[in-house]
Design an enzyme around this catalytic site. Sequence first.
Site: not given
Length: 494
Positions: A214, A238, A242, A294
């Site tokens: 990603d 991205d 994560d 985020r």
Amino acid sequence: MLLPLTRISLCALLCLSLLNGVTPFNGYTPVHGVQDPEEVVRMVQRKMNESITRRHLQVSDPSCATGNPIDDCWKCDPDWANNRQRLADCGIGFGRDALGGRDGPIYIVTDPSDDDPVNPAPGTLRYGVIQAQPLWIIFARSMLIKLKEELIMNSFKTLDGRGADVHIAFGACITIQYISNVIIHNINIHHCVPKGNTNVRDSPNHYGYRGRSDGDGISIFGGRHIWIDHCSLSYCTDGLIDAIMGSTAITISNSYFSHHNEVMLLGHSDSYTPDSAMQVTIAFNHFGEALVQRMPRCRFGYIHIVNNDFTQWEMYAIGGSANPTINSQGNRYIAPSNPNAKEVTKRVDVDERKWSNWNWRTDGDLMVNGAFFVPSGLGSASKYEKAYSVEPKSAAFIDALTRNAGVFGSSRDTSTSVIYPGGNNGVVTGGGAGAGAGAGAGAGAGMGDTGGGYGGYPGMVFTGRGAPPLHPPLHFLPFFFLMLLKLCTLLLHT
């Protein structure tokens, strides 16, 4: 009706999956979080109290007594460069038990190249991270490492960039998949891009085919006992970090985030309930310029966000869906000038009738420039009562706690290319605990056989010391074979 060839292929695939250690249940043993996450919260707060007390009393060198319990744990040692592995004892929060390569030898990266991801050369970073034994990986000098493919780490590894200015940038970046006990410290990670559709080695005796990545800065996929500290992350395709697919026992601390849209994702999807065991501590970080959203965006799990400095966002800071528990304590939230973006929190694509019962709490947070946090559920009630016994540090301490966020001594502006002279291709060292390069014999086992590749997303299956078992326990094998037999019989008669 399924065609006969399709039915036979499905049966063969199921059987091969079991033989390769991948059960029909995601190929991974689920993990469970700690029984009482509030006790971990209190442990963090006690550590902070101790460091703040030392700072006021100046019982140690004032230049190192910052009040930050992580930094004070190792920086007050004038000989820290020869006691690097002491860092592994300084963790806090849910990722505090991450050992990294504490119990192994020092490995020195002398070669910044990444010419062959299947057969990496000794002295390269890739050669070190794939080894089976614990390694504490340091860098001979400042360097830019442009990875041709994802850097797929093995368990019990530390990347320790102290004493050098190390950039992993302008290529693929770091993948922590189905492994445990990883520490990443003092590394610049930026301009990460998707790579893949090729073979990549993940251990001395195995490589396999990887699909397209990603472009995350750090991708944690089914990992546990992970600690990311004093890193600077920006400009990735991205996410910057994560953590998904059952990852847990994670601390992200003292890091600097900037120039990015979707900063941090915790949780795979609203339907992936194994992420309910996710427990993450986010402490002493600076969420800086040109960030959008985020910080983090959460699904399920328990997320403790403590004493961070949020100086910019364009949409929101903390978001979530699928009923995560958010415990925000002693942070400073500075809202943007946009009157429509003052709210710190965002419940993503869910009706208020549902999220009103989610446990989102704000305690001692400092709201600046009109910022506001919308609590919900047991936001200030019995679920959190025990945490009050030791308060988080006041947001007034934020400047001191986050002053050194990011890579020590490094410019936080990574918007332009970073070029370092090429390095020698010397042999890596093993053995001693010293910081110097050039001594000792080669560390790690040889590359061994090429192994076979596991096709298909999420890619290769990884093993390593401390990694979760990929093969089912022997006493479950009859159950799995019986289930496969029944499923195959059903398919063949459909």
